[in-house]
Scaffold this active site. Sequence first.
Site, PDB file in Angstrom:
ATOM      1  N   LEU A   1      -3.114 -14.539  46.618  1.00 20.72           N
ATOM      2  CA  LEU A   1      -1.933 -15.390  46.578  1.00 20.72           C
ATOM      3  C   LEU A   1      -2.079 -16.420  47.684  1.00 20.72           C
ATOM      4  CD1 LEU A   1       0.945 -12.730  46.230  1.00 20.72           C
ATOM      5  CD2 LEU A   1       0.004 -14.153  44.408  1.00 20.72           C
ATOM      6  N   ASP A   2      -1.553 -17.620  47.475  1.00 19.62           N
ATOM      7  CA  ASP A   2      -1.539 -18.616  48.548  1.00 19.62           C
ATOM      8  C   ASP A   2      -0.866 -18.010  49.772  1.00 19.62           C
ATOM      9  OD1 ASP A   2      -2.607 -20.410  46.795  1.00 19.62           O
ATOM     10  OD2 ASP A   2      -0.733 -21.463  46.384  1.00 19.62           O
ATOM     11  N   ARG A   3      -1.236 -18.487  50.936  1.00 17.94           N
ATOM     12  CA  ARG A   3      -0.666 -17.957  52.187  1.00 17.94           C
ATOM     13  C   ARG A   3       0.859 -18.028  52.187  1.00 17.94           C
ATOM     14  NH1 ARG A   3       0.261 -20.202  57.389  1.00 17.94           N
ATOM     15  NH2 ARG A   3      -0.583 -22.213  56.781  1.00 17.94           N
TER      16      ARG A   3
END
EC number: 5.4.99.-
Length: 365
Positions: free
Chosen positions: A74-76
């Site tokens: 997942l994106d940060r």
Amino acid sequence: VLQNNDFLRNTVHRHEPPVTAQPIQILVEDNEMVVVDKPSSLPVHPCGRFRHNTVIFILGKEHDLKELHTIHRLDRMTSGVLMFAKTAEVSKRIDEQVRERQLEKEYVCRVVGEFPEHEVVCEEPILVVSYKVGVCRVDPKGKSCKTIFQRLSYNGKTSVVKCLPRTGRTHQIRVHLQYLGHPIVNDPIYNMEAWGPDRGKGGKIDKTDEELLKALVEEHRSKQSLDILGILEEDLNSSAENKDCANSSDCTKSAQADPINENSCPAKDAKDPERNDTAACSLNSDTNLEMLEKNKELTSCEIQDGQTGEKSSEEKDPLCVECKITRRDPSPKELVMYLHALRYKGAEFEYCSKMPEWAMEDWEE
């Protein structure tokens, strides 16, 4: 040349960007899988300037869950369901489902304005503008992708939208929402003035990629929030200095070529691609070692401040540029983005998390 009984010491000193203190909640743990609810602002694994403040590291240190296999990322800034396999066999099995598009993903987000009530399908191709800063945009030369959107609620200002990505391109949901004119409310990249008055709606940007990146960096710099992009002020300053000293033999070609150069540490070995951390400075002389030891002795003692009387226990490295800089702490609001992975479903499994607070119908900022 190393001789028998020679003593070798290497000191690494790092600063990590701040992350939320929200704990990682374990949703499921069995013999095959570990499924967690990832908080926003935490990267999945060590990268860039993050080492300790990552999901993998925290699971190992606080839950003794080690040697996990990353199935997806997942994106940060994205929160939600994150799956890890405990064995290579399980990882391979789920990877096949991902490749064959058998994995169903469902996200929820809060976007600007009144999203259409009917189902919206976006199939605009997406191109990566910069891997370093992590910026993408809609472009005919990009990779094909598809996202299905369905509005869940509208509170008069913002809408909660369910997102079903059918492909897995970088920032796909965020870029498609921006293109539709409904960017995520607090998206630190795709809901910025740098994209122009329409904020990139319909793919209208009227800037070159270089101008866009520069405008994004300047906007975050003015808000003192470069950490959100994973960039330091020193990185930008050092790259400018490197350009100024183009005739000097000390300047590497890569430093001159890259407008956002991470390698601002003067002691960093340019040949080591793994150590791209700004503050990973090695100590290269006896004098420096002595300075560091003295500094540690001073800072580990309880030093009384003459005016405030407060005790200082923070360790400082005289060779570190970052140690000398005082930054403001980001607010909790800056460490959260309203995009959440709600559900992941495969052939033999289905994992869900709770709906985040900001996605409730009656929620107001």
